[in-house]
Structures are given as structure tokens and as C-alpha cells.
Scaffold this active site. Structure first.
Site, PDB file in Angstrom:
ATOM      1  N   GLU A 108      43.618  39.190  91.242  1.00  0.00           N
ATOM      2  CA  GLU A 108      42.486  39.659  90.447  1.00  0.00           C
ATOM      3  C   GLU A 108      41.731  40.744  91.227  1.00  0.00           C
ATOM      4  O   GLU A 108      40.801  40.437  91.989  1.00  0.00           O
ATOM      5  CB  GLU A 108      41.570  38.474  90.123  1.00  0.00           C
ATOM      6  N   HIS A 142      36.620  32.855  93.469  1.00  0.00           N
ATOM      7  CA  HIS A 142      36.407  33.973  92.543  1.00  0.00           C
ATOM      8  C   HIS A 142      35.577  35.053  93.248  1.00  0.00           C
ATOM      9  O   HIS A 142      34.674  34.739  94.025  1.00  0.00           O
ATOM     10  CB  HIS A 142      35.690  33.473  91.282  1.00  0.00           C
TER      11      HIS A 142
HETATM   12  C1  PEP Z   1      37.192  37.166  85.741  1.00  0.00           C
HETATM   13  O1  PEP Z   1      36.087  37.473  86.180  1.00  0.00           O
HETATM   14  O2  PEP Z   1      37.815  36.167  86.165  1.00  0.00           O
HETATM   15  C2  PEP Z   1      37.773  38.019  84.715  1.00  0.00           C
HETATM   16  C3  PEP Z   1      39.061  38.085  84.633  1.00  0.00           C
HETATM   17  O3  PEP Z   1      36.881  38.679  83.918  1.00  0.00           O
HETATM   18  P1  PEP Z   1      37.227  39.766  82.763  1.00  0.00           P
HETATM   19  O4  PEP Z   1      38.426  39.235  82.002  1.00  0.00           O
HETATM   20  O5  PEP Z   1      36.001  39.799  81.937  1.00  0.00           O
HETATM   21  O6  PEP Z   1      37.548  41.010  83.474  1.00  0.00           O
END
Ligand code: PEP
Length: 263
Positions: free
Chosen positions: A168, A96
Site C-alpha cells: 500500500e 497502516h
Molecule cells: C487505505 O487507506 O487503506 C486505503 C486503501 O484507502 P483508499 O482506498 O481510500 O485509498
């Protein structure tokens, strides 16, 4: 139409103590039905995992750790290994961006953790994504390629089909910049990740790998993200702490899965 199921992962981060976690799980049990086309995964803080493993209906929810250490055991004060978690969780989030940014986790650490997860029969949910600076400098593909190929370097074609890849972008995470990513950009990044898998393992393998999106997904925008071509689900941070928001996201995934499977 492929037969990849959706997967929705709630990353609670460092929120909710044992009793708060138990209340949320109770509400989720009441609100969420079993959905044929959607795997639902909860990633609570480490200390909540053991009690929740006794409370959850495993037909409905699976548990994930948010991180673990890649050595199986030994003199590593403060660490918890994948080996210790293997009877409690089915998944573990690996790499992450908060681990990379706040705890200096390197791409090599991520690779070791992916291997340790697989060795212990835990499915890694591997996070991949560029920062705003990298995107603005035109480095998005290079960064994705480096992170992805390093993370999966030790995996066989059988093993890769079991991992969950997450696109992400750091700038889209609500607790960083929280910018809402454009579906076109997400589709391109996911397409590039699948193509990278195809070059390494072939088309059939690439078609079987689930690739999900993470970054400010909530009950209002989930439909937009989950409908993106090639997107197989979502990693949800903030919105996963609210049972109503999280269950609405799962409902959306279920509706889109049914729509897709009729095509
Ligand atoms: C995350 O940090 O994995 C994430 C997706 O956070 P958010 O949905 O709050 O952006």
C-alpha cells in the site's frame, strides 16, 4: 495457477457509528452473494465490532479490527488488546500508514502487534509501502524490505503462510495524494515482497502467502489491479463505505478468480 483465494478488505477507518454501520452491513448482505474464490473482510471502527459480530452472516463476511494493542492486558488506559478481540474478529489491520504517520507507530510496534495477533489466533493484515519522497529517492525496495522483514521477524514458516501482506504505497491512498499507481509498479513491488519471503522461508511458503494491493481501489479500476500477476486482492478504503462500489469490486474479484482458475 496457484490456489490462493482472493481477499477483499474494506477499511472503514473512523467512519460510521453503530446504526450507520448496521445499515451498510444490511445493504451488503442484500447485494453480495457468497463467492467461492473471494474472502470478504469488513474492518469497522472498534465500537461497531461487537454489534456487527451479532449481525453478520459469517459464511459471507469476516470482521477485522483496524488496530489493537500488543500487550494482552494491564494498565494501558484507552487501549484494547488482541486478546479482547479474539472472539469477535478473524483479522486485524496492522501497521497502516495512518497509524505510522498520525500516531508515530514504529516498525517495532508493528512487529509486536503481528506477534500479538498470531498469539491470539487473529490473522494480521500487514501494511507495507513507501512514501512519495522515498519512491522519488529510489528507496522503494529498501523501505519495503525494512518494513516487511521487521514485521515478520518473529514468525515461523507455518505462521507466515497465514498472514496477509498488503502493498500500500502511501502516495496512492485516496486521503493522502491519491495518485493512481501503475500496474507495472505494483507488480514489481508485490514480486519483490514475494521474493523476500522466498529468501527467508523458501519457494513453497512464498507461493502460499497472499499479497494484496491497497491505494484508491474503486469499482472502475479494481479489474486492472486485481488482474496483476501475483496480486491476491485489495485493501479498500473510501470505496468500501459505499455498498454498490464495494460489491462491484467483489464481483470483479470473483470474475477474475474464475478466469484464473480455468487456466
Ligand atoms: C487505505 O487507506 O487503506 C486505503 C486503501 O484507502 P483508499 O482506498 O481510500 O485509498
Amino acid at each position: 495457477m496457484t490456489d490462493r483465494k482472493y481477499i477483499i478488505v474494506g477499511n472503514w477507518k473512523m467512519n460510521l457509528n453503530v446504526s450507520e454501520a448496521s445499515i451498510l452491513v444490511h445493504r451488503l448482505h442484500q447485494k453480495i452473494k457468497i463467492h467461492r474464490g473471494v474472502d470478504i473482510v469488513l474492518a469497522p471502527p472498534l465500537i461497531d465490532i461487537q454489534p456487527l459480530s451479532l449481525e453478520i452472516d459469517r459464511r459471507q463476511f469476516k470482521l477485522a479490527a483496524q488496530d489493537a494493542y500488543y500487550k494482552d492486558n494491564g494498565a494501558y488506559t484507552g487501549q484494547v488488546s488482541f486478546t479482547m478481540l479474539r472472539d469477535l474478529v478473524s483479522y486485524c489491520i496492522v501497521g497502516h500508514s495512518e497509524r505510522k504517520i498520525y500516531f508515530n507507530e514504529t516498525l517495532e510496534d508493528v512487529r509486536e502487534k503481528v506477534s500479538a495477533a498470531i498469539r491470539n489466533d487473529i490473522i494480521p493484515i500487514i501494511c507495507i509501502g513507501e512514501t512519495k519522497l522515498e519512491r522519488n529517492s529510489g528507496e522503494t525496495k529498501t523501505v519495503i524490505n525494512d518494513q516487511l522483514t521487521t514485521a515478520i521477524a518473529n514468525l515461523t514458516s507455518h505462521e507466515i503462510q497465514n498472514v496477509i501482506l498488503t502493498y500500500e504505497p502511501v502516495w496512492a491512498i485516496s486521503t493522502f495524494d491519491g495518485e493512481i499507481a501503475k500496474p507495472k509498479d505494483i507488480e514489481q513491488a508485490i514480486g519483490f515482497m514475494r521474493l523476500t519471503i522466498e529468501h527467508l522461508y523458501g519457494k513453497v511458503v512464498a507461493e502460499n502467502v497472499r499479497i494484496i494491493y491497497g491505494g484508491s481501489v474503486d469499482e472502475n479500476n479494481a479489474g486492472l489491479f486485481l488482474d496483476i500477476d501475483g496480486c491476491d486482492g485489495a485493501l479498500v478504503g473510501s470505496a468500501s463505505l459505499n455498498y454498490y462500489k464495494f460489491s462491484e469490486i467483489i464481483e470483479k474479484a470473483s470474475q477474475i478468480y474464475l478466469k484464473r482458475s480455468k487456466k
